[in-house]
Design an enzyme around this catalytic site. Structure first.
Site, PDB file in Angstrom:
ATOM      1  N   CYS A 284      13.254  -0.260  -0.545  1.00 48.52           N
ATOM      2  CA  CYS A 284      13.527   0.714  -1.598  1.00 48.52           C
ATOM      3  C   CYS A 284      14.375   0.077  -2.711  1.00 48.52           C
ATOM      4  O   CYS A 284      13.894  -0.788  -3.419  1.00 48.52           O
ATOM      5  CB  CYS A 284      14.179   1.962  -0.992  1.00 48.52           C
ATOM      6  SG  CYS A 284      14.100   3.421  -2.059  1.00 48.52           S
ATOM      7  N   HIS A 378       9.794   3.212   3.302  1.00 52.59           N
ATOM      8  CA  HIS A 378      10.792   3.142   4.368  1.00 52.59           C
ATOM      9  C   HIS A 378      10.120   2.904   5.715  1.00 52.59           C
ATOM     10  O   HIS A 378       9.691   3.852   6.373  1.00 52.59           O
ATOM     11  CB  HIS A 378      11.607   4.436   4.419  1.00 52.59           C
ATOM     12  CG  HIS A 378      12.577   4.576   3.296  1.00 52.59           C
ATOM     13  ND1 HIS A 378      13.892   4.170   3.396  1.00 52.59           N
ATOM     14  CD2 HIS A 378      12.417   5.055   2.038  1.00 52.59           C
ATOM     15  CE1 HIS A 378      14.510   4.403   2.251  1.00 52.59           C
ATOM     16  NE2 HIS A 378      13.638   4.935   1.408  1.00 52.59           N
ATOM     17  N   GLU A 380      11.498   2.277   8.441  1.00 53.90           N
ATOM     18  CA  GLU A 380      12.304   2.878   9.509  1.00 53.90           C
ATOM     19  C   GLU A 380      12.083   4.380   9.633  1.00 53.90           C
ATOM     20  O   GLU A 380      12.570   5.009  10.569  1.00 53.90           O
ATOM     21  CB  GLU A 380      13.793   2.585   9.267  1.00 53.90           C
ATOM     22  CG  GLU A 380      14.497   3.501   8.288  1.00 53.90           C
ATOM     23  CD  GLU A 380      14.123   3.302   6.832  1.00 53.90           C
ATOM     24  OE1 GLU A 380      14.564   4.087   5.988  1.00 53.90           O
ATOM     25  OE2 GLU A 380      13.380   2.340   6.528  1.00 53.90           O
TER      26      GLU A 380
END
Length: 426
Positions: A284, A378, A380
């Protein structure tokens, strides 16, 4: 059979926990462009200014609200019912599994929330309070009973828009003048959410990774420590070059706002990328910082990408990522890197968004001899799909580990003068 169910206080919770009546006041969402949406308040009874954005995520409202990338923003949820599973107790141990919090930071990060229908009852085994109670306790206002479909279409048509939520007496007052609206992107929001002092997690891990904290989500740190990395979290503008040889890899986290405020970090990173041969990974904001260090330009998108269903196409293969495959990703960003032709020497596009063709990732070329990756999405998740968490995090940590074993040795770590062990996260 039903009559045989044991209803002890320890085992039986019923079908839902009633949050209790929450005080409501008249509320209105004003846009700088002239539109107003009237509803009722929940949460903290105060009026605020902010940048109005929307998220298409269906679940994980607690994770979204605690994501530091939403700093300064009025968050509109497109999903009609929000709050139905309550809010969990936001505390865990700090060990080789957890990083101190259940959610993405210790506190709510967005300025306010906008929902069509806030749930007055919640039902979940880990829920301890309602969304309204959490917002009230955290000093965050909310508005409900508004047409979030109309708001979302408006934001899609005209782009992310400055707004004000006015509550109580303010709701019946005159709408703000255009010069009264506050634009959070004029401020360095990263500096507001980054750690002030370095700290360590999982100190007994077998590979040492430094994290530049631009507003790191907890699950980024959690994903690293659960792969047995010893993690040192550093302030966003820390001089990593001064201690770089003590580490096996560098990670650049997500964060809020305009990346131009972090140009100092990008210039420091440029030297690191030029002189250092160990793996570097950015997500990001971290991806944008890597891009600016490489010579690419960042720009502001019309309404950005926020949600858990963004498809990205892999343009190149790297580790477990295979060129030509589409991955579904979680995203939260307003800015992106410009796709330039030619690309800077030693770099190539890694991913592209299947909806709007924006750059979703860059990587160093094989010929460059570097191991550098940046992705706009993202991996994660938290929340969102897990399509890329193993491919990206496991590959990165394994590459750091392999390079360490090949003899690109780290110096013995001695950062005791700048590093402490503490409960992390904003």
């Amino acid at each position: 059979m039903i009559s045989c169910i044991i209803r002890s206080s320890a085992l039986y919770r019923g079908f839902a926990t009633h949050a209790g009546p929450h005080a409501t006041l008249p509320a209105v969402l004003h846009f700088k462009t002239g539109q107003s949406f009237f509803g009722r308040s929940f949460g903290a009874p105060k009026s605020i200014f902010g940048e109005t954005v929307f998220s298409t995520s269906i679940t994980s409202y607690t994770e979204s609200m605690t994501d530091p990338s939403y700093r300064g923003q009025i968050l509109v949820f497109t999903t009609p019912l929000i709050g139905n599973y309550g809010v969990p107790r936001n505390k865990t141990p700090v060990d080789s599994i957890d990083v101190g919090v259940v959610l993405e930071s210790q506190n709510i990060q967005c300025s306010a929330v906008v929902v069509a229908d806030v749930a007055e009852k919640f039902s979940h085994h880990s829920g301890v309070e309602s969304l309204a109670s959490w917002c009230h306790r955290s000093g965050v206002p909310g508005i409900t009973g508004v047409d979030t479909r109309a708001i979302t279409r408006l934001l899609r048509d005209q782009g992310t828009t400055l707004g004000r939520i006015a509550i109580g007496a303010d709701a019946s007052a005159s709408r703000p003048t255009t010069d009264q609206y506050w634009d959070p992107t004029t401020e360095n929001l990263v500096d507001q959410v980054s750690t002030r002092v370095p700290y360590e997690l999982n100190t007994k891990g077998d590979v040492k990774i430094a994290v530049l904290d631009f507003g790191a989500k907890a699950n980024i740190l959690r994903s690293l420590v659960r792969r047995n990395a010893a993690v040192t979290v550093l302030p966003w503008n820390f001089d990593f070059d001064s201690i770089r040889d003590q580490y096996d890899g560098l990670f650049l986290s997500n964060g809020p706002g305009d990346p131009i405020h972090c140009i100092d970090a990008a210039m420091k990173l440029r030297r690191t990328l030029r002189e250092w041969n160990k793996p570097v990974f950015g997500i990001c904001m971290g991806h944008q910082i890597i891009g600016m260090a490489a010579g690419l330009e960042a720009y502001r998108m019309t309404f950005g990408n926020r949600g858990h269903n963004q498809p990205v196409l892999a343009l190149a293969s790297s580790g477990s990522i295979k060129a030509g495959r589409v991955y579904v990703t979680s995203q939260n960003h307003q800015y992106a890197l410009k796709l330039s032709d030619p690309f800077p020497q030693g770099w190539e596009p890694f991913f592209i968004n299947c909806n709007d063709s924006s750059v979703e990732g860059i990587k160093s070329t094989v010929e460059s001899g570097k191991k550098i990756w940046g992705v706009q999405f993202h991996p994660e998740s938290a929340g969102g799909p897990l399509d890329t968490i193993e491919e990206m995090f496991t590959d990165f940590v394994n590459e750091c580990r392999a390079m360490k074993q090949r003899g690109v040795a780290s110096m013995p770590a001695d950062v005791s003068s700048v590093v402490g062990i503490q409960t992390p996260l904003h």
